[in-house]
Write an enzyme that holds these catalytic residues in place. Structure first.
Site, PDB file in Angstrom:
ATOM      1  N   ARG A  87       0.909  -1.641   0.010  1.00 21.65           N
ATOM      2  CA  ARG A  87      -0.148   0.279   0.065  1.00 21.65           C
ATOM      3  C   ARG A  87       1.095   1.516  -0.062  1.00 21.65           C
ATOM      4  O   ARG A  87       0.195   2.508  -0.614  1.00 21.65           O
ATOM      5  CB  ARG A  87      -1.231   0.060   1.051  1.00 21.65           C
ATOM      6  CG  ARG A  87      -1.955  -0.721   1.380  1.00 21.65           C
ATOM      7  CD  ARG A  87      -3.315  -0.648   0.010  1.00 21.65           C
ATOM      8  NE  ARG A  87      -3.399  -1.345  -0.470  1.00 21.65           N
ATOM      9  CZ  ARG A  87      -3.788  -2.595  -1.617  1.00 21.65           C
ATOM     10  NH1 ARG A  87      -2.150  -2.533  -1.951  1.00 21.65           N
ATOM     11  NH2 ARG A  87      -4.090  -3.456  -1.829  1.00 21.65           N
ATOM     12  N   GLU A  90       1.968   1.452  -3.179  1.00 25.25           N
ATOM     13  CA  GLU A  90       0.665   2.298  -4.020  1.00 25.25           C
ATOM     14  C   GLU A  90       0.858   3.375  -3.724  1.00 25.25           C
ATOM     15  O   GLU A  90       0.458   3.985  -4.998  1.00 25.25           O
ATOM     16  CB  GLU A  90       0.163   1.409  -4.326  1.00 25.25           C
ATOM     17  CG  GLU A  90      -1.550   1.800  -5.019  1.00 25.25           C
ATOM     18  CD  GLU A  90      -2.732   0.485  -4.110  1.00 25.25           C
ATOM     19  OE1 GLU A  90      -3.197   0.657  -5.147  1.00 25.25           O
ATOM     20  OE2 GLU A  90      -3.203   0.671  -3.141  1.00 25.25           O
ATOM     21  N   SER A 113      14.777  14.534   3.115  1.00 25.52           N
ATOM     22  CA  SER A 113      15.790  13.781   3.815  1.00 25.52           C
ATOM     23  C   SER A 113      15.749  12.385   4.394  1.00 25.52           C
ATOM     24  O   SER A 113      14.633  12.790   4.838  1.00 25.52           O
ATOM     25  CB  SER A 113      16.341  14.541   5.162  1.00 25.52           C
ATOM     26  OG  SER A 113      17.357  13.455   5.492  1.00 25.52           O
TER      27      SER A 113
END
Length: 146
Positions: A87, A90, A113
Site C-alpha cells: 500500500r 502504491e 531527507s
C-alpha cells in the site's frame, strides 16, 4: 524480502517478554519506529542502546555487536508483496509526483531527507473505522549549484 535471522530472534524475544515497541521506546528513550527499524536491520544501535535492548529482551550479549553493525538498507529491487507494505508502494505510485510537485512549489528544487527524518504512527479512533495516521518529517535539502 527475506527476514534476517536476528530479526526473528528479536521479534520472538519481544513476544515472549510481552513487550510492545511502545514499551521498548520507554526503556531506550528512542522512538518505537526507529526501534522497529533496528529489529529489521534498517538502522544500527549505539553500544549503549543495543545493551539496553538486549537486556530488555533477555537475550545473550552476543547480539549487541550485531545490532551495532551498519546495516544494508532497503527492500531491494522488488515490488513488495506484503499487502500493508505494498500500500505504501502504491501510495507513492499514485501520489509520488503530486507530492514532489507540491514540495518543490513550497520549498524549491530539492528533496526531503530520509536521514534527518522522523516517522510517527498513531491510531485515530473514528466511528466509521479506526484510522492509521502516519506523520513523516524530513529536513528539506536543496540541490547544490556549482
Amino acid at each position: 524480502m527475506s527476514i534476517p535471522e536476528i530479526t526473528q530472534t528479536l521479534l520472538n524475544a519481544k513476544k515472549n517478554k510481552g513487550l510492545s515497541f511502545g514499551d521498548l521506546e520507554k526503556i531506550l528513550g528512542r522512538d518505537e519506529v526507529w526501534i522497529a527499524s533496528v529489529f529489521y536491520r534498517q538502522a544500527s544501535a549505539s553500544p549503549e542502546e543495543a545493551k539496553l535492548l538486549v537486556e530488555a529482551l533477555g537475550l545473550d550479549s552476543l547480539y549487541i555487536q550485531q545490532l551495532t553493525e551498519y546495516p544494508v538498507k532497503g527492500l531491494g529491487p522488488i515490488v513488495p508483496t506484503d499487502p500493508l507494505i505494498y500500500r505504501f508502494y502504491e501510495i507513492m505510485q499514485v501520489y509520488g509526483f503530486p507530492l514532489k510537485e507540491i514540495i518543490q512549489e513550497k520549498f524549491g528544487d530539492g528533496i526531503m531527507s530520509a536521514i534527518d527524518f522522523t516517522l510517527d504512527v498513531d491510531k485515530e479512533t473514528d466511528p466509521k473505522g479506526d484510522r492509521v495516521k502516519i506523520t513523516m518529517s524530513g529536513k528539506f535539502l536543496s540541490y547544490k549549484k556549482w
